[in-house]
Design an enzyme around this catalytic site. Structure first.
Site, PDB file in Angstrom:
ATOM      1  N   ALA A  96       5.239   0.877   0.687  1.00  0.00           N
ATOM      2  CA  ALA A  96       5.403  -0.566   0.497  1.00  0.00           C
ATOM      3  C   ALA A  96       4.060  -1.113   0.026  1.00  0.00           C
ATOM      4  O   ALA A  96       3.012  -0.508   0.279  1.00  0.00           O
ATOM      5  CB  ALA A  96       5.799  -1.210   1.819  1.00  0.00           C
ATOM      6  N   GLY A 119       7.340   3.858   2.456  1.00  0.00           N
ATOM      7  CA  GLY A 119       8.551   3.434   1.752  1.00  0.00           C
ATOM      8  C   GLY A 119       8.944   4.377   0.624  1.00  0.00           C
ATOM      9  O   GLY A 119      10.114   4.436   0.233  1.00  0.00           O
ATOM     10  N   GLU A 124      10.836   7.063   2.299  1.00  0.00           N
ATOM     11  CA  GLU A 124      12.098   6.446   2.756  1.00  0.00           C
ATOM     12  C   GLU A 124      13.074   6.275   1.587  1.00  0.00           C
ATOM     13  O   GLU A 124      14.278   6.504   1.727  1.00  0.00           O
ATOM     14  CB  GLU A 124      11.792   5.107   3.436  1.00  0.00           C
ATOM     15  CG  GLU A 124      11.081   5.308   4.773  1.00  0.00           C
ATOM     16  CD  GLU A 124      10.521   4.020   5.354  1.00  0.00           C
ATOM     17  OE1 GLU A 124       9.858   3.272   4.609  1.00  0.00           O
ATOM     18  OE2 GLU A 124      10.748   3.763   6.541  1.00  0.00           O
ATOM     19  N   GLU A 182       2.694   5.084   8.273  1.00  0.00           N
ATOM     20  CA  GLU A 182       2.641   3.685   8.740  1.00  0.00           C
ATOM     21  C   GLU A 182       1.837   3.512  10.019  1.00  0.00           C
ATOM     22  O   GLU A 182       1.128   2.524  10.192  1.00  0.00           O
ATOM     23  CB  GLU A 182       4.070   3.137   8.966  1.00  0.00           C
ATOM     24  CG  GLU A 182       4.847   2.888   7.686  1.00  0.00           C
ATOM     25  CD  GLU A 182       5.626   4.103   7.194  1.00  0.00           C
ATOM     26  OE1 GLU A 182       5.334   5.232   7.629  1.00  0.00           O
ATOM     27  OE2 GLU A 182       6.532   3.908   6.363  1.00  0.00           O
TER      28      GLU A 182
HETATM   29  N1  COA Z   1       0.221  -0.684  -1.590  1.00  0.00           N
HETATM   30  C1  COA Z   1      -0.542  -1.373  -2.467  1.00  0.00           C
HETATM   31  N2  COA Z   1      -1.437  -0.771  -3.273  1.00  0.00           N
HETATM   32  C2  COA Z   1      -1.559   0.558  -3.187  1.00  0.00           C
HETATM   33  C3  COA Z   1      -0.810   1.335  -2.289  1.00  0.00           C
HETATM   34  C4  COA Z   1       0.119   0.647  -1.463  1.00  0.00           C
HETATM   35  N3  COA Z   1       0.918   1.300  -0.611  1.00  0.00           N
HETATM   36  N4  COA Z   1      -1.157   2.633  -2.418  1.00  0.00           N
HETATM   37  C5  COA Z   1      -2.116   2.667  -3.375  1.00  0.00           C
HETATM   38  N5  COA Z   1      -2.360   1.418  -3.832  1.00  0.00           N
HETATM   39  C6  COA Z   1      -3.318   1.002  -4.868  1.00  0.00           C
HETATM   40  C7  COA Z   1      -4.745   1.041  -4.346  1.00  0.00           C
HETATM   41  O1  COA Z   1      -5.040  -0.143  -3.637  1.00  0.00           O
HETATM   42  C8  COA Z   1      -5.508   1.172  -5.642  1.00  0.00           C
HETATM   43  O2  COA Z   1      -5.533  -0.096  -6.263  1.00  0.00           O
HETATM   44  P1  COA Z   1      -6.955  -0.669  -6.891  1.00  0.00           P
HETATM   45  O3  COA Z   1      -7.272   0.311  -7.994  1.00  0.00           O
HETATM   46  O4  COA Z   1      -6.597  -2.026  -7.371  1.00  0.00           O
HETATM   47  O5  COA Z   1      -7.936  -0.623  -5.778  1.00  0.00           O
HETATM   48  C9  COA Z   1      -4.600   2.054  -6.497  1.00  0.00           C
HETATM   49  O6  COA Z   1      -3.299   1.940  -5.934  1.00  0.00           O
HETATM   50  C10 COA Z   1      -4.999   3.522  -6.463  1.00  0.00           C
HETATM   51  O7  COA Z   1      -5.039   3.940  -5.128  1.00  0.00           O
HETATM   52  P2  COA Z   1      -6.300   4.674  -4.463  1.00  0.00           P
HETATM   53  O8  COA Z   1      -6.237   4.475  -2.989  1.00  0.00           O
HETATM   54  O9  COA Z   1      -7.555   4.237  -5.150  1.00  0.00           O
HETATM   55  O10 COA Z   1      -5.990   6.187  -4.859  1.00  0.00           O
HETATM   56  P3  COA Z   1      -6.506   7.491  -4.098  1.00  0.00           P
HETATM   57  O11 COA Z   1      -6.175   8.640  -4.975  1.00  0.00           O
HETATM   58  O12 COA Z   1      -7.904   7.337  -3.644  1.00  0.00           O
HETATM   59  O13 COA Z   1      -5.569   7.584  -2.762  1.00  0.00           O
HETATM   60  C11 COA Z   1      -3.511   7.468  -1.513  1.00  0.00           C
HETATM   61  C12 COA Z   1      -4.218   7.786  -2.871  1.00  0.00           C
HETATM   62  C13 COA Z   1      -2.007   7.544  -1.737  1.00  0.00           C
HETATM   63  C14 COA Z   1      -3.960   8.498  -0.468  1.00  0.00           C
HETATM   64  C15 COA Z   1      -3.927   6.056  -1.060  1.00  0.00           C
HETATM   65  O14 COA Z   1      -3.724   5.158  -2.126  1.00  0.00           O
HETATM   66  C16 COA Z   1      -3.148   5.552   0.130  1.00  0.00           C
HETATM   67  O15 COA Z   1      -3.407   5.970   1.243  1.00  0.00           O
HETATM   68  N6  COA Z   1      -2.225   4.596  -0.092  1.00  0.00           N
HETATM   69  C17 COA Z   1      -1.476   3.965   0.969  1.00  0.00           C
HETATM   70  C18 COA Z   1      -0.413   4.863   1.518  1.00  0.00           C
HETATM   71  C19 COA Z   1       0.312   4.221   2.686  1.00  0.00           C
HETATM   72  O16 COA Z   1      -0.248   3.980   3.740  1.00  0.00           O
HETATM   73  N7  COA Z   1       1.584   3.879   2.465  1.00  0.00           N
HETATM   74  C20 COA Z   1       2.413   3.274   3.484  1.00  0.00           C
HETATM   75  C21 COA Z   1       2.420   1.794   3.316  1.00  0.00           C
HETATM   76  S1  COA Z   1       3.352   0.987   4.592  1.00  0.00           S
END
Ligand code: COA
Length: 261
Positions: free
Chosen positions: A67, A112, A115, A135
């Site tokens: 999400a 999500g 999911e 989460e």
């Molecule tokens: N919601 C909003 N933005 C997200 C996102 C999310 N779930 N997941 C990634 N992004 C965005 C980041 O904020 C970043 O944006 P920016 O360039 O404007 O800063 C962009 O996507 C790239 O992500 P980044 O974190 O820089 O990539 P990474 O390769 O370093 O890490 C992940 C990848 C997937 C490990 C990391 O993005 C992450 O942990 N995301 C969240 C996952 C999560 O907790 N999901 C459950 C949500 S309830």
């Protein structure tokens, strides 16, 4: 209907390729993306020429990274509950649309994202994929069905292991525990998904819809009730033209041509 956050393309074989198209945000599920997914699956459900769907993410890094965390930040508790109920309804509509769907998991499928993949009929993953329900690391619980579909797919113990630790697992491990159906190089993912669906779509459409409905019904009721549903579905398919065609083709040693009637 034009889309801004997804790509929607239907092949001659009647397979809709739905691509979530926010690669700069790792295809995170904003409210707008979810709304367009709802529209896209309404098209899949409604249009007879669309017989199946493949859901994937744009870019090489992510299917869906969850999400949209930034959007969640701005919402009140009540608004988040409303968002969850809406998302759950849309994912349930995907799950029960009566047509087979493949989640082609081309990278991160987190929160999500996993999911959403679990609401699809089957999941194929590329070797670089990582899947999980992180989460709890944000102090949240899953809200789009993770606590319900994950134990149904992989069992209570393994589901709780993933849900409580929150650590994503690689594609090979997801395959080992039955969370994804197959793993392959990323370059083969869409072709593999299309080939599998082509094999499925050669079968009787009414039978396909009723098999999916029987499995779904059986998972939410007791054995006796599930078996009764199965018998009713069996009886119903026995009355179709496709059943007559299927039996005739077998006896005449030729391939059946089904019409969905
Ligand atoms: N919601 C909003 N933005 C997200 C996102 C999310 N779930 N997941 C990634 N992004 C965005 C980041 O904020 C970043 O944006 P920016 O360039 O404007 O800063 C962009 O996507 C790239 O992500 P980044 O974190 O820089 O990539 P990474 O390769 O370093 O890490 C992940 C990848 C997937 C490990 C990391 O993005 C992450 O942990 N995301 C969240 C996952 C999560 O907790 N999901 C459950 C949500 S309830």
């Amino acid at each position: 209907m034009p889309y801004s956050h997804i790509l929607f393309d239907v092949s001659d074989a009647g397979i809709a390729l739905i691509t979530i198209n926010r690669p700069d945000k790792l295809n995170a599920l904003s409210g707008a993306v979810i709304g367009e997914l709802e529209q896209a699956f309404a098209e899949v459900t409604r249009k007879p020429e669309v017989r199946a769907a493949i859901l994937t993410g744009a870019g090489e890094k992510a299917f869906v990274a969850g999400a949209d965390i930034k959007e969640l930040e701005a919402l009140t508790a009540y608004e988040i509950r409303t968002l969850a109920l809406r998302g759950q309804g849309i994912f349930r509509a995907i799950e029960t649309c009566g047509k087979p769907s493949v989640a082609a998991i081309n990278g991160f499928a987190l929160g999500g994202g996993l999911e959403l993949a679990m609401a699809c009929t089957v999941r194929f993953a590329s070797e670089n994929a990582k899947v999980g329900q992180p989460e709890v690391k944000l102090g949240l619980t899953p809200g789009y069905g993770g606590t319900q579909r994950l134990p149904r797919l992989i069992g209570r113990g393994r589901a709780l292991e993933l849900l409580l630790a929150g650590d994503p697992i690689p594609a090979a491990e997801a395959y080992r525990i039955g969370l994804v159906n197959a793993v392959m190089p990323q370059s083969e993912l869409l072709d593999y998904s299309r080939t599998w669906l082509a094999k499925v779509l050669a079968n009787g459409p009414v039978a396909l819809a009723l098999v999916m409905e029987a499995v779904d019904t059986g998972l939410s009721c007791g054995l006796e009730e599930g078996l009764r549903f199965e018998a009713a579905a069996f009886g119903l398919t026995a009355a179709t033209e496709d059943r007559r065609e299927g039996t005739r083709a077998f006896l005449e040693k030729r391939r059946a041509v089904f019409t969905g009637k």
